[in-house]
Design a protein around this motif. Structure first.
Motif, PDB file in Angstrom:
ATOM      1  N   GLN A  93      42.826  32.903  28.921  1.00  0.00           N
ATOM      2  CA  GLN A  93      43.271  34.296  28.830  1.00  0.00           C
ATOM      3  C   GLN A  93      42.422  35.074  27.826  1.00  0.00           C
ATOM      4  O   GLN A  93      42.052  36.234  28.076  1.00  0.00           O
ATOM      5  N   GLN A  94      42.109  34.451  26.701  1.00  0.00           N
ATOM      6  CA  GLN A  94      41.275  35.112  25.700  1.00  0.00           C
ATOM      7  C   GLN A  94      39.862  35.338  26.226  1.00  0.00           C
ATOM      8  O   GLN A  94      39.258  36.387  25.978  1.00  0.00           O
ATOM      9  N   TYR A  95      39.353  34.355  26.935  1.00  0.00           N
ATOM     10  CA  TYR A  95      38.012  34.487  27.502  1.00  0.00           C
ATOM     11  C   TYR A  95      37.971  35.601  28.546  1.00  0.00           C
ATOM     12  O   TYR A  95      37.034  36.404  28.575  1.00  0.00           O
ATOM     13  N   SER A 116      35.771  39.025  28.617  1.00  0.00           N
ATOM     14  CA  SER A 116      34.921  39.263  29.791  1.00  0.00           C
ATOM     15  C   SER A 116      35.295  40.561  30.489  1.00  0.00           C
ATOM     16  O   SER A 116      34.436  41.248  31.038  1.00  0.00           O
ATOM     17  N   TRP A 117      36.583  40.903  30.473  1.00  0.00           N
ATOM     18  CA  TRP A 117      37.028  42.153  31.102  1.00  0.00           C
ATOM     19  C   TRP A 117      36.330  43.349  30.465  1.00  0.00           C
ATOM     20  O   TRP A 117      35.836  44.242  31.156  1.00  0.00           O
ATOM     21  N   HIS A 118      36.259  43.358  29.141  1.00  0.00           N
ATOM     22  CA  HIS A 118      35.646  44.481  28.440  1.00  0.00           C
ATOM     23  C   HIS A 118      34.117  44.461  28.538  1.00  0.00           C
ATOM     24  O   HIS A 118      33.497  45.519  28.665  1.00  0.00           O
ATOM     25  N   LEU A 125      32.119  42.697  30.837  1.00  0.00           N
ATOM     26  CA  LEU A 125      31.516  42.533  32.162  1.00  0.00           C
ATOM     27  C   LEU A 125      32.213  43.341  33.252  1.00  0.00           C
ATOM     28  O   LEU A 125      31.577  44.092  33.991  1.00  0.00           O
ATOM     29  N   PHE A 126      33.523  43.202  33.356  1.00  0.00           N
ATOM     30  CA  PHE A 126      34.230  43.816  34.472  1.00  0.00           C
ATOM     31  C   PHE A 126      34.290  45.334  34.358  1.00  0.00           C
ATOM     32  O   PHE A 126      34.076  46.045  35.350  1.00  0.00           O
ATOM     33  N   VAL A 127      34.590  45.860  33.172  1.00  0.00           N
ATOM     34  CA  VAL A 127      34.683  47.316  33.012  1.00  0.00           C
ATOM     35  C   VAL A 127      33.356  48.008  33.310  1.00  0.00           C
ATOM     36  O   VAL A 127      33.319  48.984  34.071  1.00  0.00           O
ATOM     37  N   PRO A 128      32.216  47.560  32.728  1.00  0.00           N
ATOM     38  CA  PRO A 128      30.931  48.187  33.094  1.00  0.00           C
ATOM     39  C   PRO A 128      30.642  48.096  34.598  1.00  0.00           C
ATOM     40  O   PRO A 128      30.078  49.033  35.175  1.00  0.00           O
ATOM     41  N   ASN A 187      26.622  40.878  41.231  1.00  0.00           N
ATOM     42  CA  ASN A 187      27.871  40.950  40.474  1.00  0.00           C
ATOM     43  C   ASN A 187      28.986  40.190  41.171  1.00  0.00           C
ATOM     44  O   ASN A 187      29.762  39.470  40.534  1.00  0.00           O
ATOM     45  N   THR A 188      29.068  40.373  42.493  1.00  0.00           N
ATOM     46  CA  THR A 188      30.096  39.684  43.262  1.00  0.00           C
ATOM     47  C   THR A 188      29.996  38.184  43.082  1.00  0.00           C
ATOM     48  O   THR A 188      31.008  37.484  42.986  1.00  0.00           O
ATOM     49  N   MET A 189      28.765  37.681  43.022  1.00  0.00           N
ATOM     50  CA  MET A 189      28.540  36.249  42.841  1.00  0.00           C
ATOM     51  C   MET A 189      28.788  35.821  41.398  1.00  0.00           C
ATOM     52  O   MET A 189      29.509  34.851  41.133  1.00  0.00           O
ATOM     53  N   MET A 190      28.225  36.571  40.448  1.00  0.00           N
ATOM     54  CA  MET A 190      28.291  36.148  39.056  1.00  0.00           C
ATOM     55  C   MET A 190      29.714  36.162  38.504  1.00  0.00           C
ATOM     56  O   MET A 190      30.114  35.264  37.755  1.00  0.00           O
ATOM     57  N   LEU A 191      30.500  37.167  38.882  1.00  0.00           N
ATOM     58  CA  LEU A 191      31.856  37.256  38.376  1.00  0.00           C
ATOM     59  C   LEU A 191      32.720  36.097  38.855  1.00  0.00           C
ATOM     60  O   LEU A 191      33.725  35.759  38.220  1.00  0.00           O
TER      61      LEU A 191
END
Length: 364
Positions: free
Chosen positions: A81-83, A87-89, A91-94, A137-141
């Motif tokens: 959850q911490q990771y 990652s959300w801030h 990787l995912f948000v940008p 991105n689709t692959m890396m995420l």
């Protein structure tokens, strides 16, 4: 509050790979644009060869991400959850912001087909077709979401060589079967059109994630080996580069960069050789504590965000001066467009980060 993930200020192998991959990948869409101007056959061959030369970017990025993530988390108390929160801030948000920008402000850069309804908009948003580079991105995420699997592998292998070799052997078998399947069914196969999204499934790049994980776990054996055998690795790199170029040019003219996929044995060998060479260079500089290691570490922290924005800046340069420059002189046109794209991509990543920090500081 004590931070859970520590990276330090000196680069590691992962930082070198991420920065190298980001720098190289920005050239790929520019080369594709240059080919669309239909230059002479000799120029097409040069462009195809240069494209193959930098066709190591996605594997290098995946290897680098797993290497650094293992270094900073595998022996810590960080939770999934911490990771994911971090990652959300980072990787995912940008990704959400830049995908929206491409679909709304630059809809012409979409791949395969364009959206025509809110359902097709959402589909383009998540499948990686919003821009030429967003399939990655689709692959890396997927690797980010599957991080517990790599933690499990890293902790199970620890420093026991037999376990590491078992994982490597199993990964090679899976990779070999997948490449055979892709070659028969997708790449110029019966499902070339309807199964094209298989190229962004994590399994296509699994070998690089596994080897990035094990490279950290067995660093005491891997690092000396890389430094000792870098010359042999260089020869393998040159030979495999010749191999992938022969395969590309065997399709004839006009040269189509879609005929140089990641998913074939020759490309896997080339990519692994380049990754090993970059790692050897990184080790040499890190061990000598070169000042450049701090620069690499700093820029690597912005590599992903710079990567996300690169097609935006490339399009602006291309539409203003890039296309006209290439029509006059291909070499200078590509070079100026590329350098401008790199500078603007990293400048925007650093600038947006600085502005956001000031906003947060002012708010709290």
């Amino acid at each position: 509050m004590k931070r859970i993930l520590h990276t330090g200020k000196i680069a590691d192998i992962g930082d070198y790979l991420k920065l190298t991959a980001c720098t190289a990948v920005m050239l790929q869409p520019i080369l594709n644009l240059a080919l669309r101007t239909m230059p002479e056959a000799t120029t097409q061959m040069v462009i195809g060869a240069v494209y193959n030369l930098v066709k190591f970017t996605a594997p290098a990025f995946i290897f680098g991400i797993l290497y650094t993530t293992m270094r900073t988390t595998v022996d810590t108390a960080v939770t999934y959850q911490q990771y994911l929160k971090q990652s959300w801030h980072s990787l995912f948000v940008p990704t959400l912001w830049w995908t929206s920008i491409y679909l709304l402000a630059m809809p012409w850069v979409q791949q395969v087909r364009h959206y025509h309804s809110w359902k097709s908009f959402v589909w383009q948003f998540i499948n990686g077709n919003a821009a030429p580079h967003l399939w990655y991105n689709t692959m890396m995420l997927q690797f980010i979401l599957l991080m517990p699997l790599f933690w499990l592998i890293g902790r199970w292998c620890q420093t026991v060589p037999k376990r590491g070799w078992f994982i490597v052997a199993l990964t090679l078998i899976i990779t070999g079967l997948w490449l055979e399947f892709y070659d028969r069914e997708v790449f110029h196969g019966p499902h070339m059109a309807d199964w094209y999204l298989t190229d962004r499934l994590f399994i296509s790049f699994l070998i690089y994630g596994i080897l990035g994980t094990l490279a950290w776990q067995y660093r005491k054996a891997v690092n000396p080996w890389l430094q000792k055998w870098w010359g042999a690795i260089l020869l393998i790199c040159i030979a495999s580069f010749y191999w992938i170029c022969r395969e590309l040019f065997a399709f004839g003219y006009p040269v189509k960069l879609t005929n140089a996929p990641y998913y074939k044995p020759s490309m896997v060998i080339y990519d692994l050789a380049v990754i090993a060479l970059v790692a050897a260079v990184a080790l040499s500089q890190i061990q000598r504590q070169r000042p450049i290691t701090r620069i690499v570490h700093y820029l690597a922290g912005f590599a992903y965000k710079a990567f996300l924005s690169n097609v935006f800046w490339e399009q602006l340069i291309w539409l203003t001066i890039g296309k006209r420059l290439i029509m006059v002189n291909v070499d200078w046109g590509i070079l100026i467009t590329y350098v401008g794209t790199w500078l603007l991509s990293f400048a925007s990543a650093v600038g947006i980060h600085a502005v956001w920090r000031r906003i947060k500081q002012a708010k709290y």
